[in-house]
Structures are given as C-alpha cells and as structure tokens.
Design a protein around this motif. Sequence first.
Motif, PDB file in Angstrom:
ATOM      1  N   ASP A  85       0.862  -1.179   0.000  1.00 53.94           N
ATOM      2  CA  ASP A  85       0.000   0.000   0.000  1.00 53.94           C
ATOM      3  C   ASP A  85       0.904   1.237   0.000  1.00 53.94           C
ATOM      4  OD1 ASP A  85      -1.648   2.192   0.698  1.00 53.94           O
ATOM      5  OD2 ASP A  85      -3.098   0.841   1.641  1.00 53.94           O
ATOM      6  N   ARG A  86       0.963   1.921  -1.130  1.00 53.26           N
ATOM      7  CA  ARG A  86       1.852   3.078  -1.243  1.00 53.26           C
ATOM      8  C   ARG A  86       1.440   4.209  -0.308  1.00 53.26           C
ATOM      9  NH1 ARG A  86       3.138   3.970  -7.706  1.00 53.26           N
ATOM     10  NH2 ARG A  86       3.814   1.829  -8.163  1.00 53.26           N
ATOM     11  N   ASP A  87       0.137   4.428  -0.183  1.00 49.29           N
ATOM     12  CA  ASP A  87      -0.337   5.542   0.644  1.00 49.29           C
ATOM     13  C   ASP A  87       0.041   5.351   2.110  1.00 49.29           C
ATOM     14  OD1 ASP A  87      -1.436   6.706  -1.618  1.00 49.29           O
ATOM     15  OD2 ASP A  87      -3.386   5.708  -1.339  1.00 49.29           O
ATOM     16  N   LYS A  88      -0.101   4.116   2.599  1.00 55.70           N
ATOM     17  CA  LYS A  88       0.203   3.834   4.002  1.00 55.70           C
ATOM     18  C   LYS A  88       1.638   3.347   4.198  1.00 55.70           C
ATOM     19  CE  LYS A  88      -4.572   2.543   5.128  1.00 55.70           C
ATOM     20  NZ  LYS A  88      -5.464   1.461   5.655  1.00 55.70           N
TER      21      LYS A  88
END
Length: 345
Positions: free
Chosen positions: A317-320
């Motif tokens: 998960d790039r965002d997290k």
Amino acid sequence: MAIKYLRTAFASQYQPGQPARLRSGEALEEPGGDYEALHKQMKRLFNAKPGKKFGRFSDDIGESPFSTWLKDYLEGKQGFAAMSSRLFDQWQELLSGCQEEHHGHLMLVHEALADTEVAYLLVVEADSAMRFDGNQALDATDILSLSRLNLALRIELTDWQRNGGGGASSDSDSNYLTLVHARGTAEPGELFIRLCGFTNQVDVEKETLTFLDAVEAFAKTEQPGKAGEVRNRAYEFCKEQHALGEPVAIEALSGYLDQDQPERFREFASKTAELPASGVLHPDHRKVKKLVRIGGSGGGMSVSFSSDLMNQAVYYDRDKDSLTITRLPKVLREQLQRYLDTREE
C-alpha cells in the motif's frame, strides 16, 4: 579439459626489505591426473568468485612485459619453460620490494578446450594442518587450500590472438582478461595486477544497470502473464553464464528468451539501451537477482520474496507505506506462534 602445460613456483617474502625467495618446479607437459583435479577445483573457485573485473593487457610492456613473453611463447619463439621462468623471476623481483609478508604458490596453466584455448595465472594459498609423523609425533604442515582463491587471472588466448595478440587491443570492446582481485590482498594484490599487466577494466556497475534496464523494458512489452517468465529466464541465463565464468552475449540471451523469434530481444535492446559494440555485457549476477526477487533490510528488519508473489501473496500500500503478507511460509508461521506462546506464558 586438457592441460597442455603447467608450472608452479613457491614465492615467499617474510622479511620486508630483504630479497624474496622463490622455488620453481619443472614445466610439466600434459600432467593429467591430480594436476587436472587441482586445476578443475581452482576453476570452480574462479568461476564462483563474485566481483570479477574484466579488461585487457596494458600497453606499457616495460612495466608489465608478461604479454610480450606470452605472445612469443604462443608464436613458438620460446618454450613454456623459458616463458614461465621469466614470469616467476619478475614475481620474485616484485615481491622483493613488497613491504608486507606474502607466501603462496604461483601456478601458470595453459589449457586447451574444445573450441578455444585459455591460460590461468593463479596464486594458490595454503592452510595449516596437523598430522602425526612416522614416529607418531605431532607435526604441523601446510596443505593447499581448495576453498580459497583471492588472486587469479584468466586469459582468453584465442580471443586475444584474434585481436592481434599484442599489448592492449585496438578494439576497446575486446576484454579477454578476467581478474580475481579480492579485498584484503593489500600490496601483494596490487603487485599481482602489475605482474599480469591488467588494465582497462569494464564498468561492471554500468553494464549491470544496462542489462537490468533492457530486460525490464522488454518484459513490459510482453503480455502480463509472460513478463515474469522473461525476467526469470534472463536471470537463469545470467546465472548459468556466471557458473561458467562467461559474460552475457546479447545475441545468445535473445535466443534464450524467445526461441521462436531469437532476434527480438537483441533488436529491442539495440534500440532502447546503450550496448557495447561487442554485444557482450558483464553484469554482476548478485544484482541481477533483483529481476526475480524483491528485498531489503534495515531497522532490525529483513524482507525478501519472489517478485512473482507481488499482488499474489504480498501486497504493498503506497499511501500507508505498508506491506501485507499472506500465505506465510510454514517455518515462519511456527516461529511466530512459538514466540507469541512464550510471551503469553
């Protein structure tokens, strides 16, 4: 494998500032038997050694005349014994000026293979061992190390002669020398390079990046299900070449990646990458592993997994900036369970 000629010399420098000592053996023609077995093991160590350097003979034959002596030998102007004697004498002279202790066997081998001829110059080291002598008294002795090789040179004689067989080749992409120069060899290691006359090493880091970029770009042109197969086959080919002690020829790799259209990758790479005119790359096989594995370590953590598992059993998960792993390996799962059980107790 057939050894045409082999000769060894033991050189020692125990008192820096004093002349080095050297004892040479006889020049052996087709020695066979145990010598073949020893050379075979040294070749295994040579091929498996990471971080090898690639280059050519220096033009400065005054500083490093080995290439001239070798050329005369190959042209029949002097025998193997005379050529090797000159080489051993120079090694003794170089070590006499060495400020560090050194001892080891210098072994020169001329080998004829099925379609080519090569020569090896190796520093064969020794290990200390204990034994009982004939009177059952404990005695210390030295035996040849069959697991360590820190200084060695391979000369592709056929390729060298094809390019003129002089000093440095006029073809800047012709690299017929392969050098093993391990860390920790210090001054004797630098003297060995002078003895060999090795120069103009290949930029392995640059060629590794060229190789990785070309394969990755080519894989992206494939159908989603075949991109991983391209990476795996490229890695397998590179690994096989490393085991043989050979560089990666783009044309051969192209045929390996697509047997139905063997020119496809070569044509693609020639348009998208800066390939040497020789069509040969020398990638570091350890870094090429990035094609098939994703990994990293730091902050007390080490993670590594097959790239094929991405979005199959491993999700990022790039965002997290988080990684989720499913289908844990059995051994890891058992360790986690034991750790949690211990904490609960």
